[in-house]
Enzyme design. Sequence first.
Site, mmCIF file in Angstrom:
data_model
loop_
_atom_site.group_PDB
_atom_site.id
_atom_site.type_symbol
_atom_site.label_atom_id
_atom_site.label_comp_id
_atom_site.label_asym_id
_atom_site.label_seq_id
_atom_site.Cartn_x
_atom_site.Cartn_y
_atom_site.Cartn_z
ATOM 1 N N SER A 177 42.010 51.269 33.690
ATOM 2 C CA SER A 177 41.376 50.020 34.115
ATOM 3 C C SER A 177 40.239 49.588 33.195
ATOM 4 O O SER A 177 39.553 48.614 33.490
ATOM 5 C CB SER A 177 40.855 50.189 35.542
ATOM 6 O OG SER A 177 40.098 51.385 35.621
ATOM 7 N N THR A 203 36.425 48.950 37.435
ATOM 8 C CA THR A 203 35.579 48.598 36.295
ATOM 9 C C THR A 203 34.449 49.602 36.208
ATOM 10 O O THR A 203 33.978 50.068 37.242
ATOM 11 C CB THR A 203 34.984 47.198 36.542
ATOM 12 O OG1 THR A 203 36.037 46.264 36.482
ATOM 13 C CG2 THR A 203 33.899 46.841 35.544
ATOM 14 N N THR A 237 35.768 46.321 31.293
ATOM 15 C CA THR A 237 36.995 46.458 32.085
ATOM 16 C C THR A 237 38.186 45.824 31.386
ATOM 17 O O THR A 237 38.012 44.956 30.521
ATOM 18 C CB THR A 237 36.811 45.757 33.449
ATOM 19 O OG1 THR A 237 37.888 46.065 34.317
ATOM 20 C CG2 THR A 237 36.740 44.244 33.316
ATOM 21 N N ARG A 288 43.293 34.983 32.607
ATOM 22 C CA ARG A 288 42.354 35.153 33.722
ATOM 23 C C ARG A 288 41.126 35.961 33.249
ATOM 24 O O ARG A 288 41.236 36.977 32.564
ATOM 25 C CB ARG A 288 43.045 35.906 34.859
ATOM 26 C CG ARG A 288 42.165 36.144 36.086
ATOM 27 C CD ARG A 288 41.582 37.535 36.096
ATOM 28 N NE ARG A 288 40.886 37.867 37.341
ATOM 29 C CZ ARG A 288 40.139 38.936 37.515
ATOM 30 N NH1 ARG A 288 39.983 39.798 36.539
ATOM 31 N NH2 ARG A 288 39.543 39.175 38.661
ATOM 32 N N VAL A 289 39.969 35.491 33.616
ATOM 33 C CA VAL A 289 38.723 36.200 33.335
ATOM 34 C C VAL A 289 38.082 36.540 34.681
ATOM 35 O O VAL A 289 38.026 35.694 35.574
ATOM 36 C CB VAL A 289 37.777 35.314 32.491
ATOM 37 C CG1 VAL A 289 36.388 35.927 32.385
ATOM 38 C CG2 VAL A 289 38.370 35.093 31.089
ATOM 39 N N GLY A 290 37.615 37.768 34.805
ATOM 40 C CA GLY A 290 37.017 38.189 36.072
ATOM 41 C C GLY A 290 35.506 38.055 36.061
ATOM 42 O O GLY A 290 34.929 37.270 35.297
ATOM 43 N N ASP A 291 34.862 38.848 36.901
ATOM 44 C CA ASP A 291 33.403 38.811 36.998
ATOM 45 C C ASP A 291 32.722 39.617 35.898
ATOM 46 O O ASP A 291 31.539 39.399 35.609
ATOM 47 C CB ASP A 291 32.967 39.391 38.359
ATOM 48 C CG ASP A 291 33.453 40.826 38.544
ATOM 49 O OD1 ASP A 291 34.614 41.119 38.179
ATOM 50 O OD2 ASP A 291 32.672 41.661 39.050
ATOM 51 N N THR A 330 31.823 46.045 41.029
ATOM 52 C CA THR A 330 33.197 46.421 40.731
ATOM 53 C C THR A 330 34.067 45.885 41.866
ATOM 54 O O THR A 330 33.576 45.646 42.965
ATOM 55 C CB THR A 330 33.322 47.956 40.607
ATOM 56 O OG1 THR A 330 34.683 48.293 40.333
ATOM 57 C CG2 THR A 330 32.888 48.674 41.873
ATOM 58 N N GLY A 331 35.343 45.693 41.571
ATOM 59 C CA GLY A 331 36.231 45.207 42.622
ATOM 60 C C GLY A 331 36.843 43.867 42.267
ATOM 61 O O GLY A 331 36.949 43.513 41.094
ATOM 62 N N GLY A 359 37.054 40.540 41.238
ATOM 63 C CA GLY A 359 36.056 39.741 40.541
ATOM 64 C C GLY A 359 35.854 38.363 41.126
ATOM 65 O O GLY A 359 34.730 37.842 41.130
HETATM 66 C C1 SD4 Z 1 37.817 42.114 37.652
HETATM 67 N N1 SD4 Z 1 36.000 43.335 38.643
HETATM 68 O O1 SD4 Z 1 38.370 41.851 36.592
HETATM 69 C C2 SD4 Z 1 37.134 43.437 37.780
HETATM 70 C C3 SD4 Z 1 38.164 44.336 38.286
HETATM 71 C C4 SD4 Z 1 37.797 45.688 38.487
HETATM 72 O O2 SD4 Z 1 36.545 47.274 39.532
HETATM 73 O O3 SD4 Z 1 38.467 46.500 38.024
HETATM 74 N N2 SD4 Z 1 36.791 46.023 39.206
HETATM 75 O O4 SD4 Z 1 37.853 41.377 38.623
#
Ligand code: SD4
Length: 324
Positions: free
Chosen positions: A82, A183, A201, A211-214, A234-235, A237
Amino acid sequence: MTTRRGFLRSTVFAAGALPFINRLRLPGFRSGSVTKPLVLSTWNFGMPANKEAWKILDAGGKALDAVEAGVKIPEGDPKVTSVGYGGLPDRDGHVTLDACIMDEDFNCGSVAFLEGIMHPISVARLVMEKTPHIMLAGDGALQFALQNGFKKENLLTPEAEKKWKEWTEKNNYIPYEKTNHDTIGMIAIDKAGNLSGAVTTSGLKYKYHGRVGDSPIIGAALYVNNDAGAATATGVGEEVIRICGAHTIVELMANGYSPADACKAAVERIIKIKKDNIKDIQVGFLALNKYGEYGAYAIQNDFEYAVYSETENNILKKSDYSFR
Ligand code: SD4
């Protein structure tokens, strides 16, 4: 003249609200010394990452250098699926990376949707130090990395490719799958009492291409205010972005919340928004204040984080009594 702190003190006492003090740790009530240095990071791969960061912190180095060195460990580990090398790809088979870094002076840098670079965190740091910008994305980020001596590499390991191919047969994108996160977010305080943080991450597996996350968004997955504290996420996003997670937590700490209570308050905002859909969503927050006090909170019970200081080198789970 009544100062704000004095006013708050007298108000709290006048209200007879002693239990409230536990939640609102007003700066004037703190008597203990600052716990430093100290490093925290998300998930169990935070253990080896913290160990690396600790070498720098223990030698009197800067928190900024420590968090960069620390998160490079999972970035380069092909067994971590990940983060960085070995990360599971998007739905089109591309490993795309998001990362950001922030120091004690509000300097910050990030990269989003970057492909082919083993250590995106170091590119994020260069964006911070060598450009007038904060974020570079996609091809532009790659071009910048190559111009600065980074090598392009194939980050899709045979194992990750095999899993992706199996997935294409089902083609069932489940963004909120419980195993669909991990992450690394790392925050640290150094011997000088300065805070910094880093996040990196490969994002949610089998996400849409582009796609772009947080994780590369300052204020979402990471925020540092040296006068208050640092927080990371984490989690899923999308849910972290929606509430500006890390910034919210740091602001709450600036207003007297303990790190754990600030993380809990941010989680409660997500729960309130998602209502009945919350059961399949995981978001975990981790926070550290300027006194070296730390805490965390998550939606689901499987969240864990690693802490390293002179006195501890542990993993803490939500079920721990102390989920500080
Ligand atoms: C995301 N927050 O791209 C990241 C994903 C992740 O633990 O692995 N979070 O949304």
